[in-house]
Design a protein around this motif. Structure first.
Motif, PDB file in Angstrom:
ATOM      1  N   UNK A 164       9.504   4.307   6.781  1.00  0.00           N
ATOM      2  CA  UNK A 164       8.458   4.553   7.776  1.00  0.00           C
ATOM      3  C   UNK A 164       8.855   5.782   8.588  1.00  0.00           C
ATOM      4  N   UNK A 165       7.957   6.745   8.681  1.00  0.00           N
ATOM      5  CA  UNK A 165       8.242   8.009   9.367  1.00  0.00           C
ATOM      6  C   UNK A 165       8.230   7.896  10.885  1.00  0.00           C
ATOM      7  N   UNK A 191       0.840  -1.187   0.000  1.00  0.00           N
ATOM      8  CA  UNK A 191       0.000   0.000   0.000  1.00  0.00           C
ATOM      9  C   UNK A 191       0.880   1.243   0.000  1.00  0.00           C
ATOM     10  N   UNK A 192       0.388   2.312  -0.587  1.00  0.00           N
ATOM     11  CA  UNK A 192       1.147   3.562  -0.595  1.00  0.00           C
ATOM     12  C   UNK A 192       1.065   4.262   0.754  1.00  0.00           C
ATOM     13  N   UNK A 193       0.086   3.916   1.561  1.00  0.00           N
ATOM     14  CA  UNK A 193      -0.052   4.513   2.883  1.00  0.00           C
ATOM     15  C   UNK A 193       0.794   3.750   3.890  1.00  0.00           C
ATOM     16  N   UNK A 240       5.542  -7.884   6.915  1.00  0.00           N
ATOM     17  CA  UNK A 240       6.576  -8.051   5.890  1.00  0.00           C
ATOM     18  C   UNK A 240       6.388  -7.106   4.712  1.00  0.00           C
ATOM     19  N   UNK A 241       5.160  -6.712   4.432  1.00  0.00           N
ATOM     20  CA  UNK A 241       4.935  -5.822   3.286  1.00  0.00           C
ATOM     21  C   UNK A 241       5.626  -4.474   3.465  1.00  0.00           C
ATOM     22  N   UNK A 242       5.982  -4.136   4.688  1.00  0.00           N
ATOM     23  CA  UNK A 242       6.615  -2.851   4.971  1.00  0.00           C
ATOM     24  C   UNK A 242       8.123  -2.966   5.076  1.00  0.00           C
ATOM     25  N   UNK A 294      -2.245   2.745  15.308  1.00  0.00           N
ATOM     26  CA  UNK A 294      -3.483   1.988  15.521  1.00  0.00           C
ATOM     27  C   UNK A 294      -3.479   0.702  14.709  1.00  0.00           C
ATOM     28  N   UNK A 295      -2.965   0.749  13.482  1.00  0.00           N
ATOM     29  CA  UNK A 295      -2.866  -0.459  12.651  1.00  0.00           C
ATOM     30  C   UNK A 295      -1.973  -1.500  13.313  1.00  0.00           C
TER      31      UNK A 295
END
Length: 84
Positions: A40-41, A2-4, A33-35, A9-10
């Protein structure tokens, strides 16, 4: 991917789902794993993703998980304390 970026919370929802059995270790690992390698900020989100990615690893075929539910619950408690 995902672009987000995932939110705190997630991430918390993934910990909770894993501990209450509504998601499997494999599902949570794949979600985290997708990240892998993403920019990540939020350092706390990044820390939690690192914990969740690999949560399905075991001590060998058919062996116990490297991280038991008690340890995962302690990660969630630490995550919550660092988030407040």
């Amino acid at each position: 991917m995902s672009s987000l970026q995932p939110t705190r919370a997630d991430v918390e929802a993934q910990f909770v789902a894993l501990l209450n059995g509504s998601s499997t270790r494999d599902e949570v690992d794949r979600w985290a794993a997708q990240w892998d390698g993403a920019d990540i900020d939020d350092d706390l989100v990044w820390w939690a993703l690192d914990k969740l990615h690999g949560v399905d690893m075991a001590h060998g075929p058919g062996g116990p998980y490297l991280h038991d539910d008690e340890q995962i619950a302690s990660w969630l408690a630490l995550f919550r304390s660092m988030a407040s």
